[in-house]
Design a protein around this motif. Structure first.
Motif, short mmCIF file in Angstrom:
data_model
loop_
_atom_site.label_atom_id
_atom_site.label_comp_id
_atom_site.label_asym_id
_atom_site.label_seq_id
_atom_site.Cartn_x
_atom_site.Cartn_y
_atom_site.Cartn_z
N UNK A 176 4.84 -3.91 -3.10
CA UNK A 176 5.36 -5.26 -2.95
C UNK A 176 4.28 -6.29 -3.27
N UNK A 177 3.07 -6.06 -2.80
CA UNK A 177 1.97 -6.98 -3.09
C UNK A 177 1.67 -7.01 -4.59
N UNK A 178 1.71 -5.85 -5.23
CA UNK A 178 1.45 -5.80 -6.66
C UNK A 178 2.58 -6.50 -7.43
N UNK A 179 3.81 -6.33 -6.96
CA UNK A 179 4.93 -6.99 -7.62
C UNK A 179 4.79 -8.51 -7.54
N UNK A 180 4.41 -9.01 -6.38
CA UNK A 180 4.20 -10.45 -6.20
C UNK A 180 3.12 -10.95 -7.16
N UNK A 181 2.04 -10.18 -7.27
CA UNK A 181 0.94 -10.58 -8.16
C UNK A 181 1.36 -10.51 -9.63
N UNK A 182 2.05 -9.43 -9.99
CA UNK A 182 2.46 -9.25 -11.39
C UNK A 182 3.44 -10.33 -11.84
N UNK A 183 4.26 -10.82 -10.92
CA UNK A 183 5.24 -11.85 -11.26
C UNK A 183 4.62 -13.25 -11.27
N UNK A 184 3.37 -13.35 -10.84
CA UNK A 184 2.72 -14.65 -10.79
C UNK A 184 3.19 -15.53 -9.65
N UNK A 185 3.78 -14.92 -8.62
CA UNK A 185 4.23 -15.68 -7.46
C UNK A 185 3.05 -16.09 -6.59
N UNK A 186 3.31 -17.03 -5.71
CA UNK A 186 2.32 -17.39 -4.70
C UNK A 186 1.96 -16.15 -3.88
N UNK A 187 0.71 -16.09 -3.45
CA UNK A 187 0.23 -14.91 -2.71
C UNK A 187 0.78 -14.90 -1.28
N UNK A 188 2.03 -14.49 -1.14
CA UNK A 188 2.69 -14.45 0.17
C UNK A 188 2.27 -13.17 0.89
N UNK A 189 1.78 -13.27 2.13
CA UNK A 189 1.31 -12.07 2.85
C UNK A 189 2.43 -11.07 3.11
N UNK A 190 2.05 -9.80 3.10
CA UNK A 190 2.97 -8.70 3.41
C UNK A 190 2.32 -7.85 4.50
N UNK A 191 3.04 -7.64 5.60
CA UNK A 191 2.47 -6.90 6.71
C UNK A 191 3.46 -5.95 7.37
N UNK A 192 3.15 -5.59 8.60
CA UNK A 192 3.93 -4.57 9.31
C UNK A 192 4.08 -4.95 10.77
N UNK A 193 5.25 -4.63 11.35
CA UNK A 193 5.50 -4.84 12.78
C UNK A 193 5.60 -3.48 13.46
N UNK A 194 4.72 -3.25 14.42
CA UNK A 194 4.64 -1.96 15.10
C UNK A 194 5.25 -2.04 16.50
N UNK A 195 5.59 -0.89 17.04
CA UNK A 195 5.98 -0.86 18.45
C UNK A 195 4.72 -0.77 19.31
N UNK A 196 4.87 -1.00 20.58
CA UNK A 196 3.72 -1.03 21.49
C UNK A 196 3.63 0.28 22.26
N UNK A 197 3.15 1.32 21.60
CA UNK A 197 2.96 2.63 22.21
C UNK A 197 1.46 2.89 22.27
#
Length: 489
Positions: A176-197
């Motif tokens: 997803x990050x590479x796709x954003x870069x390849x398309x020339x889009x703004x560098x929008x952050x991509x992350x993850x939401x974890x459970x609290x274990x």
């Protein structure tokens, strides 16, 4: 005239601010940004009638101008500056809602998946269909300045038994990050939401930020430890804060708001935005805006299209509007050090659409209508060799994977194919050899092989019970299982 120019300048500023990351903090212009958010997602009710030819099976809350503009006034009253949206319809128009939210200073964090298309913890896959969904959401939302970031997964790994699903999420972040870069889009952050274990929290947090390939831009946790009138120490917040001190990317609570005591007093808000936790955490997102069957909502949707406030609304409003967290300026943000991964790991490949399209054209029997991938493959893969579905073709869509197995099993026999699919003439490319035919195993031969190998049918099942929240996906390879075993022992 001067007055109109000033109004225009204010309007442009209100919608053109973008959230950036420096070090391990979020920034709005030059000042640190703290999330005071709420989960903003309406679910379809059981038995709800809607036009399936025009609407998806989920609700996109940013695609309905009437409801989002109605809710905007309540969100502003709450003091919210971020909404988390779990389901985006890529084909819908979001201009009205996104621009109105931007003008009000409200940013959006959106999940890239949807209920029936996500990375499954018990049957993980990163394939062309799912990657296509992620790209479509990015294409639809990247143009809005108040698009703050994307979640590539939510609680995909939630116990030590399904750690092998996390490489698929990291592959999704990478692509997803590479796709954003390849398309020339703004560098929008991509992350993850974890459970609290607590048993996996530290390992997951390190895994998603070690090395370089597929590293998360932010890491979030769904935290429900603080209930009622708890404290910084007894709630576990102190241990969390110590564990994430010096973490290399921004961290925040992607959900919080235990409802064991109701109405909720939200006493944790004073602590989350206090001087101790703001050194480490970038705020959090209360769960949730709409009242659903689990009773976390702050408003109740009414049959006439309006909403009414619930007891939690005024308490949350008072708490959010009473805190003003103090942070640093972007010039004070230092560089953060990323740790090296302690073990070499192998991520699933980037889904190859051309390869899968080529395979699709060669298939002589294709699956018909709706299907349960798990049950179909569990049956077929006891009769023919499906090794390629965990290897070279693991990144193809569920329809291609199932049709591949079905074509091998039918082996050109119309009556066998039409039990589940439709026979067609394969489109062989000029100059290529035809796909090698695999002889069909009769039942006696299969039973003899099973007895010889002394492996009961149940023990050979490669496809675990399907998670009803998603159809797309497959099982992890033994290589990833070995890696995770080595990594976490």
């Amino acid at each position: 005239m001067l007055f109109l120019i000033l109004i225009l300048i204010i309007f442009i500023q209100s919608v053109s601010c973008q959230i950036t990351i420096a070090g391990n903090k979020f920034f709005e212009s030059d000042n640190q940004f703290f999330i005071k958010g709420i989960a903003y997602q309406k679910s379809r009710q059981e038995g709800e009638v809607y036009d399936t030819s025009k609407e998806p099976h989920y609700i996109d809350p940013l695609a309905n101008p009437f409801t989002c503009l109605r809710d905007l006034e309540y969100l502003k009253e709450l003091g919210v500056n971020v909404v988390r949206v779990y389901q985006i319809s890529p084909t819908a128009n979001h201009d009205v809602c996104m621009e109105a939210f931007g003008e009000a200073g409200i940013y959006v964090l959106a999940d890239l998946s949807e209920p029936y298309m996500s990375i499954r913890r018990d049957y993980p896959h990163w394939d062309t269909e799912l990657f296509g969904r992620y790209k479509d959401v990015v294409d639809a939302m990247h143009k809005y300045d108040n698009m703050m970031g994307f979640f590539a997964g939510n609680e995909v790994t939630n116990s030590p038994s399904n750690m092998d699903a996390s490489p698929y999420v990291r592959a999704a972040i990478r692509d997803t990050k590479k796709y954003i870069a390849d398309k020339g889009y703004r560098n929008i952050p991509v992350g993850y939401a974890s459970n609290d274990d607590a048993s996996i929290r530290g390992e997951l947090a390190n895994y998603f930020t070690c090395g370089d390939e597929g590293r998360a831009d932010f890491f979030a946790i769904n935290v429900y430890e603080w209930c009622g009138y708890s404290t910084y120490t007894t709630s576990g917040y102190r241990d969390l804060t110590l564990a994430f001190k010096g973490y290399p990317v921004p961290v925040f609570f992607s959900e919080f708001g235990c409802n064991i005591i109701s109405p909720r007093p939200f006493t944790e808000i004073d602590t989350i935005y206090g001087s101790t936790m703001t050194k480490v955490w970038s705020g959090g997102i209360v769960y949730e805006y709409f009242e659903e069957v689990n009773h976390y909502g702050v408003v109740q949707a009414k049959p006439d299209g309006q909403v009414s406030k619930l007891p939690d609304f005024d308490t949350l409003k008072q708490k959010y509007n009473s805190v003003t967290p103090v942070g640093i300026t972007i010039d004070e943000a230092g560089d953060t050090e990323y740790v090296e991964c302690t073990n070499e790991f192998v991520l699933p490949p980037t889904p190859d659409e051309d390869k899968c399209e080529c395979l699709w054209k060669k298939l002589s029997c294709v699956i018909r209508g709706d299907f349960d991938e798990e049950s179909v493959l569990k049956d077929l893969c006891f009769k023919v060799d499906c090794a390629e579905l965990t290897g070279n073709y693991s990144d193809c869509s569920p329809k291609v994977r199932v049709s591949y197995a079905l074509s091998k099993y039918a082996n050109g026999r119309k009556d066998v194919c039409e039990e589940r699919g439709e026979l067609r003439e394969a489109e062989e490319e000029h100059g290529e050899e035809e796909e090698e035919e695999v002889p069909h195993k009769d039942e006696q031969q299969q039973e003899e092989e099973n007895e010889e190998n002394e492996v009961p049918k149940k023990g050979k099942e490669k496809f675990p019970k399907e998670n009803p929240s998603s159809r797309s996906g497959s099982y992890a390879t033994s290589l990833n299982n070995f890696y995770w075993l080595a990594l976490f022992i």
